[in-house]
Design an enzyme around this catalytic site. Structure first.
Site, PDB file in Angstrom:
ATOM      1  N   ASP A  44       0.823  -1.207   0.000  1.00  0.00           N
ATOM      2  CA  ASP A  44       0.000   0.000   0.000  1.00  0.00           C
ATOM      3  C   ASP A  44       0.862   1.264   0.000  1.00  0.00           C
ATOM      4  OD1 ASP A  44      -2.376  -1.435   0.036  1.00  0.00           O
ATOM      5  OD2 ASP A  44      -2.433  -1.528   2.230  1.00  0.00           O
ATOM      6  N   TYR A  47       6.784 -10.192   6.784  1.00  0.00           N
ATOM      7  CA  TYR A  47       6.743  -8.746   6.976  1.00  0.00           C
ATOM      8  C   TYR A  47       7.366  -8.385   8.324  1.00  0.00           C
ATOM      9  CZ  TYR A  47       3.427  -8.006   3.115  1.00  0.00           C
ATOM     10  OH  TYR A  47       2.821  -7.932   1.884  1.00  0.00           O
TER      11      TYR A  47
END
Length: 261
Positions: free
Chosen positions: A51, A115
């Site tokens: 994003d 992540y």
């Protein structure tokens, strides 16, 4: 011919990975640079869709290049990497390029992704845009206890952005741990076979509420069980989030560089 490209980028000035009509994205920059070097369209598919403001310490994309790519403007993939890095902006860097099979897919062939989310609680100009600043202290043992409830195979709807078009909300989370990086800095590490949209940021937001005493570690199973996004904490900012690893079956692709863990 199809190639896999290993790259990294600072997502601060980009509106995510995926090309958009009126906003600059990493995919757009990479495709345009490939086209300039190889003299024609070079469609690119990424291993995921980060994003706005999200970074990638390690990212994999596949690209369709002209069959004559080698032997013309470049003689090797090492030379192509060198030239592309000279053409790309400073916040996008290519590590290696590999020729792969015609059906190899950067997104669908990935079997695990990892992540890291960075957090700090003192003002630090050098962390601006690269870590999320919080206020107050954290109960780290409580957060560590809550992390253990995230390691599971199950439904993570409660951590999925409302309205997302997901084929399935089932994920196999294989690692979730909270790490102290110093007196005022922390990192959350998580890996899974797949991630839902906004999943890591929602998980971190919930863990921070545990760390501030607003929730208990044992609340996590109930939050996941109700399958309701409103049951979890508020999503944290994108600037602290980094894609750090992407894993493929060895018959598809073996990376040259060591991935971040």
């Amino acid at each position: 011919m199809r190639v896999f490209i290993e790259l990294a980028y600072d997502g601060t000035r980009y509106h995510g990975w995926q090309r958009q009509p009126q906003s600059i994205t990493v995919q757009e920059v990479l495709e345009d640079t490939l086209a300039r070097l190889f003299g024609g369209p070079c469609p690119v598919m990424g291993c995921g869709r980060t994003d706005t403001g999200v970074h990638a310490q390690y990212f994999v994309a596949h690209a369709e290049l002209p069959d004559s790519s080698l032997g013309g403007r470049v003689q090797s993939w090492e030379e192509a990497t060198l030239k592309l890095n000279g053409m790309l902006p400073p916040d996008v860097g290519i590590m290696a390029i590999h020729e792969v099979g015609p059906k190899a897919h950067a997104r669908f062939d990935a079997i695990e992704r990892g992540y890291t989310y960075l957090v700090h609680n003192v003002k630090d100009p050098f962390l601006e845009g690269r870590s999320t600043r919080i206020y107050g202290t954290l109960d780290v043992p409580a957060i560590e206890a809550a992390c253990r409830h995230l390691v599971r195979k199950g439904d993570f709807t409660s951590f999925c952005k409302a309205g997302s078009d997901q084929g399935t909300t089932l994920c196999d989370v294989r690692k979730a741990r909270w790490e102290s990086l110093g007196p005022n800095r922390w990192a959350f590490h998580i890996s899974a076979d797949r991630f839902l949209r906004n999943m890591v940021r929602a998980a971190v937001g919930t863990l921070l509420e545990v760390g501030k005493g607003k929730r208990l570690p044992e609340d996590l199973p109930d939050i996941l069980e109700v399958k309701d996004r409103s049951a979890a904490g508020k999503s944290v900012l994108g600037c602290g989030l980094y894609l750090t690893s992407v894993v493929y079956p060895p018959q598809v692709f073996t990376p040259v560089r060591s991935q971040y863990l």
